[in-house]
Design an enzyme around this catalytic site. Structure first.
Site, PDB file in Angstrom:
ATOM      1  CG  ASP A  96      -2.079   0.797   1.227  1.00  0.00           C
ATOM      2  OD1 ASP A  96      -2.065   1.813   0.515  1.00  0.00           O
ATOM      3  OD2 ASP A  96      -3.047   0.449   1.915  1.00  0.00           O
ATOM      4  CG  ASP A 197      -3.835   6.322   0.842  1.00  0.00           C
ATOM      5  OD1 ASP A 197      -4.795   5.607   1.176  1.00  0.00           O
ATOM      6  OD2 ASP A 197      -3.589   7.428   1.357  1.00  0.00           O
ATOM      7  CD  GLU A 248      -8.469   5.233  -0.780  1.00  0.00           C
ATOM      8  OE1 GLU A 248      -9.252   5.012   0.135  1.00  0.00           O
ATOM      9  OE2 GLU A 248      -7.421   5.898  -0.621  1.00  0.00           O
ATOM     10  CG  HIS A 322      -8.158   0.321   5.970  1.00  0.00           C
ATOM     11  ND1 HIS A 322      -8.140   0.107   4.600  1.00  0.00           N
ATOM     12  CD2 HIS A 322      -7.586   1.526   6.159  1.00  0.00           C
ATOM     13  CE1 HIS A 322      -7.578   1.134   4.008  1.00  0.00           C
ATOM     14  NE2 HIS A 322      -7.225   2.013   4.928  1.00  0.00           N
ATOM     15  CG  ASP A 323     -10.345   3.906   5.049  1.00  0.00           C
ATOM     16  OD1 ASP A 323      -9.666   3.876   6.083  1.00  0.00           O
ATOM     17  OD2 ASP A 323      -9.883   4.185   3.926  1.00  0.00           O
TER      18      ASP A 323
HETATM   19  O1  TEU Z   1      -8.464   6.859   2.604  1.00  0.00           O
HETATM   20  C1  TEU Z   1      -8.912   7.898   1.823  1.00  0.00           C
HETATM   21  C2  TEU Z   1     -10.216   8.504   2.086  1.00  0.00           C
HETATM   22  O2  TEU Z   1     -10.435   9.630   1.700  1.00  0.00           O
HETATM   23  C3  TEU Z   1     -11.292   7.845   2.776  1.00  0.00           C
HETATM   24  O3  TEU Z   1     -11.358   6.495   2.751  1.00  0.00           O
HETATM   25  C4  TEU Z   1     -11.400   8.403   4.143  1.00  0.00           C
HETATM   26  O4  TEU Z   1     -10.554   7.762   5.039  1.00  0.00           O
HETATM   27  C5  TEU Z   1     -12.789   8.278   4.650  1.00  0.00           C
HETATM   28  O5  TEU Z   1     -13.683   8.407   3.624  1.00  0.00           O
HETATM   29  C6  TEU Z   1     -13.033   9.382   5.619  1.00  0.00           C
HETATM   30  O6  TEU Z   1     -14.374   9.358   5.966  1.00  0.00           O
HETATM   31  C7  TEU Z   1      -7.128   6.517   2.543  1.00  0.00           C
HETATM   32  C8  TEU Z   1      -6.827   5.381   3.484  1.00  0.00           C
HETATM   33  O7  TEU Z   1      -7.525   4.241   3.081  1.00  0.00           O
HETATM   34  C9  TEU Z   1      -7.157   5.817   4.875  1.00  0.00           C
HETATM   35  O8  TEU Z   1      -7.029   4.785   5.817  1.00  0.00           O
HETATM   36  C10 TEU Z   1      -6.247   6.974   5.204  1.00  0.00           C
HETATM   37  O9  TEU Z   1      -6.605   7.498   6.449  1.00  0.00           O
HETATM   38  C11 TEU Z   1      -6.329   8.075   4.152  1.00  0.00           C
HETATM   39  O10 TEU Z   1      -6.267   7.592   2.835  1.00  0.00           O
HETATM   40  C12 TEU Z   1      -5.169   9.013   4.305  1.00  0.00           C
HETATM   41  O11 TEU Z   1      -3.993   8.406   3.934  1.00  0.00           O
END
Ligand code: TEU
Length: 555
Positions: A96, A197, A248, A322-323
C-alpha cells in the site's frame, strides 16, 4: 501467471490480523502464520495496509520512511519470509503506497521545516491571506482547515488529511523521481502489486476558495493526474507480467476512471471508487444517520458496471475495507439472517464484472464493533469528529449513535480466529478491543463447516476460477427497478450466469425476465433454490444460476 481478472484480492490490516509476540499489535509474522488459512480460502493476492516506519497518527498512512519496516510490524527478513512462503502457496503480495502525503516526521518534511528550499519544494507551502486567514478555505478530510501554519516559516502547508500528513508537491519532478525509486525498491524485494492511496488527489489545481464546498473540486482528479500516473507506470511496473495495481479514487468521476483503469491508457489496472458506499450519507456528509438507499445503491453499481465495460476499463469490486463499516451490519442483518445476508452480499460482489477484494473477517461475517465509550475508539477521524459534532451542540448520545454506524474503527477490531481469549488474536492486551461476538463468529468454527460463510466465500472464489463468464463476461442489469431485488446477467460465448439477490428480510417474488430453461443453480444460501420463471425469494436469498453454451459443463 495469474490474470488480475481471474484473481481475488484479500486485504490485511496487519495491526489487527494476528499478534505473535504478545504486544497487542499484529505483525508481518502473524500474516505468514496464517498463509495456509488464506490458501484454503483461495485468494491470489494479499494487499497489506502500510507497515512502513510511521508515528501511527493515522495507523501507518502517515509514512515517515518509505523504505523501512516499522519495528512494530517486524523486520525486512520477516517480509522476505512472508513473500517467499506466500509464493510457495501461489499467493503474491501487494503493498500500500501512500504518496499523496508523508508524515510530518518524514526527513523531507523535517528538512523543509528547517528552511531547506529544496525540500520545501517537496511540499505545498503557501502564504496566508490578510487577516490571519489560511491560503484557501479548504477543509481537511479529517475535520478542520486543510492548512497548518508554521510560525518559523511564516507560511502554511497543505494537509488534505491529518495535520501530521503533509501533501507532497507532485509538480516537482524530484518528488516524482523519489516515488519511482521507492516503487523499484519494493519491486526488487519481490512484491507483485501496489495499491495507491488516494492517488487521484496528487495533482492540485488552482489554490482558490471554494464558495460551495470543502475544496475537493480543486484537487480531485486534478489537471496533471493522468500524466503523472502514466509516467509512474512507464518508469516502474508498466508491462510486468502478473503485476497488479489498483488506485484508491476519492470522490472521483467515472470519466476519469475510464482513463485511470482503461485497458490501453497505461495508468493502473483498476480502481476503487466509493460512490456506492455513500448511499447512507447525506450527500458527501458522512456524520449523519440516514437509512441506506437501496435504489441508489443499485443504480450506482449498475452504472459503474456498464459504464466501465463500455470504455474497456476495469473495476475493483468491494464492500469492505479498513475505512468502511462491516457490510453485514451495514446492508445486511446482524440478527437472525446474519449468515444468509453475509453470503448474499458476498455473492453480489463476486459475480460482478471486476476484481473482488475482500477484507479480513468479511469471509466470516464479522460485524461492527458497537463501541459505546470514547476510550474504545482509536481512529483519529472518529476522535476528531466526536469533538466536532459535540462542538456543534449534538448530545453525546447522538454522537455515539453516529460513530457506531460510521466509525472506521468498526472494521479495525481484531480478526476473530477463535472463540477463546482475545479471539485468538493476541496473548497480550489488544490495541483495540476485540468484538465480544467472537465467541459466536470466528474462523475456527467456520473453516470445517460446509454451511459456513467461510465455505460460501470459498465456493464464490472457485466459481471465478472455474467459469470464465464470471471473470470476463459482459454485464447487464436485470429488472433494475425492482424494489428489493438486485439481479444481473453475465454472458460470454454462449455461457450465461444470472445472479439474483433479495436485499431484504422480507420474502419477495421475482419474475425472471429471461427464460430459465437450461439453467442450473451453481450456488445459493438456501436449499432448493431452483431456476423458476417466478422465484419466491426468501430473506436475503441469493441464487447464482448458470447455463452453459457450446463448451458444455466441465466434469
Ligand atoms: O483513505 C482515503 C479517504 O479519503 C477515505 O477512505 C477516508 O478515510 C474516509 O472516507 C473518511 O471518511 C485513505 C486510506 O484508506 C485511509 O485509511 C487513510 O486514512 C487516508 O487515505 C489518508 O492516507
Amino acid at each position: 501467471m495469474t490474470d488480475f481478472k481471474k484473481s481475488v484480492v484479500y486485504q490485511i490490516y496487519p495491526k489487527s490480523f494476528l499478534d505473535t509476540n504478545g504486544d497487542g499489535l499484529g505483525e508481518l509474522r502473524g500474516v505468514t502464520r496464517k498463509l495456509d488459512y488464506l490458501r484454503e480460502l483461495g485468494v491470489d493476492y494479499l494487499w497489506l495496509t502500510p507497515f512502513f516506519v510511521s508515528p501511527q497518527r493515522d495507523n501507518g498512512y502517515d509514512v515517515a520512511d518509505y523504505r523501512s519496516i516499522d519495528p512494530r510490524y517486524g523486520t525486512m527478513e520477516d517480509l522476505t519470509e512472508l513473500i517467499r512462503e506466500a509464493k510457495k502457496r501461489g499467493i503474491a503480495l501487494m503493498l500500500d503506497m501512500v504518496f499523496n502525503h508523508t508524515s510530518t516526521e518524514h526527513e523531507w518534511f523535517q528538512r523543509a521545516l528547517a528552511g531547506d528550499e529544496r525540500y520545501k519544494d517537496y511540499y505545498i507551502f503557501r502564504k496566508g491571506r490578510a487577516g490571519g486567514l489560511p491560503p484557501t478555505n479548504w477543509e481537511s478530510k479529517f475535520g478542520g482547515s486543510a492548512w497548518e501554519y508554521v510560525p518559523e516559516l511564516g507560511e502554511y502547508y497543505l494537509h488534505l488529511f491529518d495535520r501530521t500528513q503533509a501533501d507532497l508537491n507532485w509538480e516537482n519532478p524530484a518528488v516524482r523521481r523519489e516515488v519511482q525509486e521507492i516503487l523499484r525498491f519494493w519491486m526488487e524485494k519481490g512484491v507483485q502489486g501496489f495499491r495507491f492511496d488516494v492517488v487521484n488527489l496528487i495533482s492540485k489545481g488552482a489554490f482558490e476558495d471554494d464558495a460551495h464546498g470543502d475544496g475537493r473540486r480543486f484537487y480531485t482528479d486534478g489537471p496533471r493526474v493522468h500524466e503523472y500516473l502514466q509516467e509512474m507506470s512507464r518508469e516502474t511496473f508498466g508491462g510486468r507480467e502478473g503485476f497488479i495495481t489498483v488506485g484508491e479514487m476519492s470522490s472521483t468521476t467515472m470519466e476519469n476512471c475510464f482513463r485511470y483503469a482503461g485497458e490501453d491508457s497505461g495508468e493502473l489496472d483498476m480502481v476503487f471508487s466509493f460512490h456506492h458506499l455513500k448511499v447512507d450519507f447525506a450527500g458527501n456528509e458522512k456524520w449523519v444517520l440516514v437509512p441506506a438507499d437501496f435504489a441508489r445503491l443499485k443504480q450506482i453499481l449498475f452504472s459503474w458496471q456498464t459504464g466501465m465495460a463500455e470504455h474497456r476499463a476495469w473495476n475493483a469490486v468491494f464492500w469492505c475495507n479498513h475505512d468502511q463499516p462491516r457490510v453485514v451490519s451495514r446492508f445486511g442483518d446482524e440478527g437472525v439472517y446474519w449468515k444468509e445476508s453475509a453470503k448474499m452480499l458476498g455473492a453480489v460482489i463476486h459475480c460482478l464484472r471486476g476484481t473482488p477484494y475482500l477484507y479480513q473477517g468479511e469471509e466470516l461475517g464479522m460485524t461492527n464493533a458497537h463501541f459505546s465509550r470514547l476510550e474504545q475508539y482509536r481512529d483519529v477521524e472518529s476522535l476528531n469528529h466526536f469533538q466536532l459534532l459535540r462542538d456543534k451542540g449534538m448530545s453525546e448520545e447522538s454522537v455515539y449513535q453516529i460513530l457506531k454506524v460510521h466509525s472506521r474503527d468498526n472494521s479495525r477490531t481484531p480478526m476473530q480466529w477463535t472463540g477463546g481469549k482475545n479471539a485468538g488474536f493476541s496473548e497480550g492486551t489488544p490495541w483495540i478491543e476485540v468484538n465480544p461476538n467472537h465467541v459466536r463468529i470466528n474462523a475456527q468454527s467456520q473453516v470445517e463447516d460446509p454451511e459456513s460463510i467461510f465455505s460460501f466465500y470459498q465456493a464464490l472464489i472457485r466459481l471465478r476460477k472455474k467459469y470464465d463468464v464470471v471473470a470476463y463476461g459482459d454485464f447487464e442489469p436485470l429488472d433494475p427497478d425492482h424494489p428489493s431485488v438486485l439481479a444481473y446477467r453475465r454472458s460470454l460465448d454462449g455461457d450465461v450466469l444470472l445472479c439474483i439477490n433479495n436485499f431484504h428480510a422480507r420474502p419477495c417474488e421475482w419474475a425472471c425476465p429471461v427464460p430459465v430453461e437450461g439453467y442450473e443453480t451453481v450456488l445459493s444460501n438456501y436449499r432448493d433454490a431452483r431456476p423458476e420463471p417466478v422465484m419466491r425469494l426468501r430473506p436475503y436469498e441469493t441464487r447464482i444460476l448458470l447455463k452453459r453454451g457450446e463448451s458444455g459443463w466441465p466434469d
